[in-house]
Design a protein around this motif. Structure first.
Motif, PDB file in Angstrom:
ATOM      1  N   ALA A  63       2.028 -29.873  51.453  1.00  0.00           N
ATOM      2  CA  ALA A  63       0.766 -30.698  51.868  1.00  0.00           C
ATOM      3  C   ALA A  63       1.038 -32.118  51.003  1.00  0.00           C
ATOM      4  O   ALA A  63       0.731 -32.931  51.524  1.00  0.00           O
ATOM      5  CB  ALA A  63      -0.490 -29.714  51.434  1.00  0.00           C
ATOM      6  N   HIS A  64       0.975 -32.044  49.624  1.00  0.00           N
ATOM      7  CA  HIS A  64       1.591 -32.605  48.590  1.00  0.00           C
ATOM      8  C   HIS A  64       2.730 -33.951  49.454  1.00  0.00           C
ATOM      9  O   HIS A  64       1.874 -35.089  49.534  1.00  0.00           O
ATOM     10  CB  HIS A  64       1.810 -32.339  47.092  1.00  0.00           C
ATOM     11  N   ALA A  65       3.226 -33.536  50.306  1.00  0.00           N
ATOM     12  CA  ALA A  65       4.394 -34.211  50.412  1.00  0.00           C
ATOM     13  C   ALA A  65       3.806 -35.303  51.461  1.00  0.00           C
ATOM     14  O   ALA A  65       4.066 -36.392  51.674  1.00  0.00           O
ATOM     15  CB  ALA A  65       5.897 -33.714  50.851  1.00  0.00           C
ATOM     16  N   ALA A  66       3.357 -34.424  52.449  1.00  0.00           N
ATOM     17  CA  ALA A  66       2.178 -34.867  53.357  1.00  0.00           C
ATOM     18  C   ALA A  66       1.528 -35.859  53.344  1.00  0.00           C
ATOM     19  O   ALA A  66       1.452 -37.676  53.847  1.00  0.00           O
ATOM     20  CB  ALA A  66       1.848 -33.503  54.349  1.00  0.00           C
ATOM     21  N   VAL A  67       1.084 -35.917  52.072  1.00  0.00           N
ATOM     22  CA  VAL A  67      -0.628 -36.744  51.924  1.00  0.00           C
ATOM     23  C   VAL A  67       0.022 -37.718  50.749  1.00  0.00           C
ATOM     24  O   VAL A  67      -0.994 -38.739  51.581  1.00  0.00           O
ATOM     25  CB  VAL A  67      -1.399 -35.797  50.954  1.00  0.00           C
ATOM     26  N   LEU A  68       1.158 -38.094  50.340  1.00  0.00           N
ATOM     27  CA  LEU A  68       2.186 -39.014  50.073  1.00  0.00           C
ATOM     28  C   LEU A  68       2.539 -40.029  50.704  1.00  0.00           C
ATOM     29  O   LEU A  68       2.174 -41.313  51.221  1.00  0.00           O
ATOM     30  CB  LEU A  68       3.491 -38.212  48.813  1.00  0.00           C
ATOM     31  N   ALA A  69       2.784 -39.865  52.092  1.00  0.00           N
ATOM     32  CA  ALA A  69       3.166 -40.221  52.693  1.00  0.00           C
ATOM     33  C   ALA A  69       2.287 -40.697  54.236  1.00  0.00           C
ATOM     34  O   ALA A  69       2.536 -41.663  54.574  1.00  0.00           O
ATOM     35  CB  ALA A  69       4.510 -39.187  53.907  1.00  0.00           C
ATOM     36  N   GLU A  70       1.623 -39.469  54.126  1.00  0.00           N
ATOM     37  CA  GLU A  70       0.194 -39.886  55.082  1.00  0.00           C
ATOM     38  C   GLU A  70      -0.939 -39.559  55.133  1.00  0.00           C
ATOM     39  O   GLU A  70      -1.215 -39.008  54.816  1.00  0.00           O
ATOM     40  CB  GLU A  70       0.574 -39.342  56.690  1.00  0.00           C
ATOM     41  N   PRO A  71      -1.596 -41.170  53.803  1.00  0.00           N
ATOM     42  CA  PRO A  71      -3.174 -40.299  53.239  1.00  0.00           C
ATOM     43  C   PRO A  71      -3.970 -39.764  54.497  1.00  0.00           C
ATOM     44  O   PRO A  71      -4.419 -39.370  53.670  1.00  0.00           O
ATOM     45  CB  PRO A  71      -3.282 -41.713  52.258  1.00  0.00           C
ATOM     46  N   SER A  72      -3.992 -40.258  55.073  1.00  0.00           N
ATOM     47  CA  SER A  72      -5.226 -39.927  56.277  1.00  0.00           C
ATOM     48  C   SER A  72      -4.750 -38.661  57.463  1.00  0.00           C
ATOM     49  O   SER A  72      -5.410 -37.945  58.154  1.00  0.00           O
ATOM     50  CB  SER A  72      -5.900 -41.009  57.249  1.00  0.00           C
ATOM     51  N   ILE A  73      -3.807 -37.481  56.801  1.00  0.00           N
ATOM     52  CA  ILE A  73      -2.817 -36.308  57.351  1.00  0.00           C
ATOM     53  C   ILE A  73      -3.926 -35.312  56.571  1.00  0.00           C
ATOM     54  O   ILE A  73      -4.073 -34.465  57.708  1.00  0.00           O
ATOM     55  CB  ILE A  73      -1.886 -35.766  56.213  1.00  0.00           C
ATOM     56  N   GLY A  74      -4.933 -34.867  56.192  1.00  0.00           N
ATOM     57  CA  GLY A  74      -5.822 -34.236  55.855  1.00  0.00           C
ATOM     58  C   GLY A  74      -6.234 -33.657  57.414  1.00  0.00           C
ATOM     59  O   GLY A  74      -6.906 -32.657  57.187  1.00  0.00           O
ATOM     60  N   LEU A  75      -6.890 -35.071  58.258  1.00  0.00           N
ATOM     61  CA  LEU A  75      -7.679 -34.630  59.813  1.00  0.00           C
ATOM     62  C   LEU A  75      -6.725 -33.059  60.176  1.00  0.00           C
ATOM     63  O   LEU A  75      -7.005 -32.858  60.974  1.00  0.00           O
ATOM     64  CB  LEU A  75      -6.977 -36.366  59.774  1.00  0.00           C
ATOM     65  N   ASP A 108       7.409 -42.177  60.677  1.00  0.00           N
ATOM     66  CA  ASP A 108       8.677 -41.166  60.096  1.00  0.00           C
ATOM     67  C   ASP A 108       9.081 -40.805  59.091  1.00  0.00           C
ATOM     68  O   ASP A 108       9.827 -39.908  58.981  1.00  0.00           O
ATOM     69  CB  ASP A 108       9.612 -42.320  60.598  1.00  0.00           C
ATOM     70  N   ALA A 109       8.020 -41.774  57.999  1.00  0.00           N
ATOM     71  CA  ALA A 109       8.268 -41.297  56.651  1.00  0.00           C
ATOM     72  C   ALA A 109       7.505 -39.200  56.480  1.00  0.00           C
ATOM     73  O   ALA A 109       8.015 -38.044  55.862  1.00  0.00           O
ATOM     74  CB  ALA A 109       7.089 -41.616  55.572  1.00  0.00           C
ATOM     75  N   MET A 110       6.785 -39.299  58.105  1.00  0.00           N
ATOM     76  CA  MET A 110       6.929 -37.566  57.971  1.00  0.00           C
ATOM     77  C   MET A 110       7.435 -36.630  58.417  1.00  0.00           C
ATOM     78  O   MET A 110       7.287 -34.917  58.860  1.00  0.00           O
ATOM     79  CB  MET A 110       5.237 -37.454  59.100  1.00  0.00           C
TER      80      MET A 110
END
Length: 133
Positions: A63-75, A108-110
């Protein structure tokens, strides 16, 4: 393209829900949320569906890596895992394919995050068939 990873488990629903929790934990996921969809729909609109629960699974490093790569990924977090009774002795377990996150975000960072999450979810689902044997 399918949006789900799935496994049919030859075990009763309640047993499969507990086995799914263990399988997710074995892969480093905690269950943050739980929605008893059948109970909720019965209470709110009086309809009856087969037993079904949505488990919101999270692996904090991912989750941390995802938020760093894409701040709106919490959706799209946490990873939803659905356990649904098909009959008295068969249960379907499905998880949203994390690869969908890459397609939806066009980021692509995701990809490495989605790949690891997908591998871990696939391993959890695969272990369910072993547990029901």
């Amino acid at each position: 393209m399918s949006y789900a990873l799935s496994m049919t488990v030859h075990a009763p629903y309640a047993q499969t829900v507990e086995a799914t929790r263990v399988a997710l934990a074995d892969q480093g996921f905690g269950v943050l949320t739980e929605i008893d969809l059948a109970r909720t729909l019965e209470e709110k609109i009086g309809v009856d569906i087969p037993p079904q629960v949505i488990l919101g699974a999270c692996r904090p490093p991912l989750a941390h890596a995802a938020v760093l790569a894409e701040p709106s990924i919490g959706l799209l977090l946490p990873c939803n895992v659905v356990v649904r009774a098909l009959d008295d002795s068969t249960t379907l377990v499905e998880a949203l394919d994390p690869g969908i996150m890459v397609g939806l975000t066009h980021n692509d960072a995701m990809a490495p995050v989605a790949s690891e999450a997908g591998e871990r979810l696939q391993a959890a689902l695969a272990s369910l068939s072993e547990r029901s044997s």
